[in-house]
Motif scaffolding. Structure first.
Motif, short mmCIF file in Angstrom:
data_model
loop_
_atom_site.label_atom_id
_atom_site.label_comp_id
_atom_site.label_asym_id
_atom_site.label_seq_id
_atom_site.Cartn_x
_atom_site.Cartn_y
_atom_site.Cartn_z
N ASP A 44 0.82 -1.22 0.00
CA ASP A 44 0.00 0.00 0.00
C ASP A 44 0.85 1.27 0.00
O ASP A 44 0.43 2.30 -0.51
N ARG A 45 2.03 1.19 0.61
CA ARG A 45 2.91 2.35 0.76
C ARG A 45 4.34 1.90 0.49
O ARG A 45 5.07 1.56 1.43
N PRO A 46 4.77 1.86 -0.78
CA PRO A 46 6.07 1.29 -1.12
C PRO A 46 7.28 2.12 -0.68
O PRO A 46 8.40 1.63 -0.73
N GLU A 72 15.92 -4.97 4.97
CA GLU A 72 16.98 -4.36 4.15
C GLU A 72 18.09 -5.38 3.90
O GLU A 72 18.60 -5.48 2.78
N LYS A 73 18.43 -6.15 4.90
CA LYS A 73 19.51 -7.13 4.78
C LYS A 73 19.20 -8.19 3.72
O LYS A 73 20.10 -8.62 2.99
N ILE A 74 17.93 -8.60 3.60
CA ILE A 74 17.59 -9.63 2.60
C ILE A 74 17.09 -9.04 1.29
O ILE A 74 16.69 -9.76 0.40
N GLY A 75 17.10 -7.70 1.18
CA GLY A 75 16.81 -7.06 -0.10
C GLY A 75 15.37 -6.75 -0.39
O GLY A 75 15.03 -6.45 -1.54
N ILE A 76 14.50 -6.80 0.60
CA ILE A 76 13.10 -6.45 0.36
C ILE A 76 12.93 -4.94 0.28
O ILE A 76 12.18 -4.43 -0.55
N VAL A 77 13.63 -4.22 1.16
CA VAL A 77 13.61 -2.76 1.11
C VAL A 77 15.03 -2.24 0.96
O VAL A 77 16.00 -2.94 1.24
N GLU A 78 15.12 -0.99 0.52
CA GLU A 78 16.41 -0.33 0.33
C GLU A 78 16.29 1.10 0.83
O GLU A 78 15.30 1.78 0.55
N VAL A 95 8.54 -1.52 -6.69
CA VAL A 95 8.76 -0.29 -7.46
C VAL A 95 9.38 -0.62 -8.82
O VAL A 95 9.00 -0.03 -9.83
N ARG A 96 10.27 -1.59 -8.88
CA ARG A 96 10.87 -1.99 -10.16
C ARG A 96 9.81 -2.54 -11.12
O ARG A 96 9.83 -2.25 -12.32
N ILE A 97 8.88 -3.33 -10.61
CA ILE A 97 7.81 -3.87 -11.45
C ILE A 97 6.94 -2.74 -11.99
O ILE A 97 6.59 -2.73 -13.17
N GLU A 99 7.88 0.38 -12.43
CA GLU A 99 8.70 1.11 -13.41
C GLU A 99 8.73 0.38 -14.75
O GLU A 99 8.60 1.01 -15.80
N GLU A 100 8.92 -0.94 -14.73
CA GLU A 100 8.96 -1.70 -15.97
C GLU A 100 7.63 -1.64 -16.71
O GLU A 100 7.60 -1.58 -17.93
N GLY A 101 6.56 -1.65 -15.97
CA GLY A 101 5.22 -1.61 -16.57
C GLY A 101 4.86 -0.25 -17.18
O GLY A 101 3.93 -0.17 -17.97
N THR A 102 5.60 0.78 -16.81
CA THR A 102 5.29 2.10 -17.32
C THR A 102 6.29 2.59 -18.37
O THR A 102 6.17 3.70 -18.86
N ARG A 103 7.26 1.76 -18.74
CA ARG A 103 8.21 2.12 -19.78
C ARG A 103 7.56 2.08 -21.15
O ARG A 103 6.75 1.21 -21.44
N ILE A 104 7.95 3.00 -21.97
CA ILE A 104 7.38 3.07 -23.33
C ILE A 104 8.35 2.46 -24.31
O ILE A 104 9.51 2.56 -24.25
#
Length: 104
Positions: A44-46, A72-78, A95-97, A99-104
């Motif tokens: 809900d709040r990335p 953070e240690k296991i890579g879920i958040v940064e 957030v990466r997903i 971003e990928e979905g909104t690339r043209i």
């Protein structure tokens, strides 16, 4: 397996063995349950702060700091601010997903 389920499984790996069941044991309260609640909150709040985690999960700031540190240690958040105080954390894969979905 969906993205949300896979992320839940990664988060549940943070808890000691034996805490993955729904027995209602006191040890479970501080482990898997909070990890799952944090994952649900991140959907809900990335982008979130320690204070927001503490408030959403109704835990102490120290407990929130520890949980976010494990994520953070296991890579879920940064951590994305680079600051010593007032840090913000981003739900990286989500957030990466987006971003990928909104690339043209």
């Amino acid at each position: 397996m969906g993205f949300r389920c896979g992320t839940h499984r990664r988060a549940c790996g943070l808890a000691p063995a034996g805490e993955g069941d729904e027995t209602g044991s006191p040890a479970l309260e501080g482990g898997v349950v909070h990890a799952i609640k944090l994952i649900d909150t991140l959907f809900d709040r990335p982008i979130i702060t320690i204070g927001q985690v503490a408030e959403e999960l109704r835990i102490s700031r120290q407990a929130a700091t520890n949980l976010v540190g494990k994520f953070e240690k296991i890579g879920i958040v940064e951590e994305i601010t680079g600051k010593e105080r007032y840090k913000q954390y981003m739900f990286v894969d989500y957030v990466r997903i987006i971003e990928e979905g909104t690339r043209i």
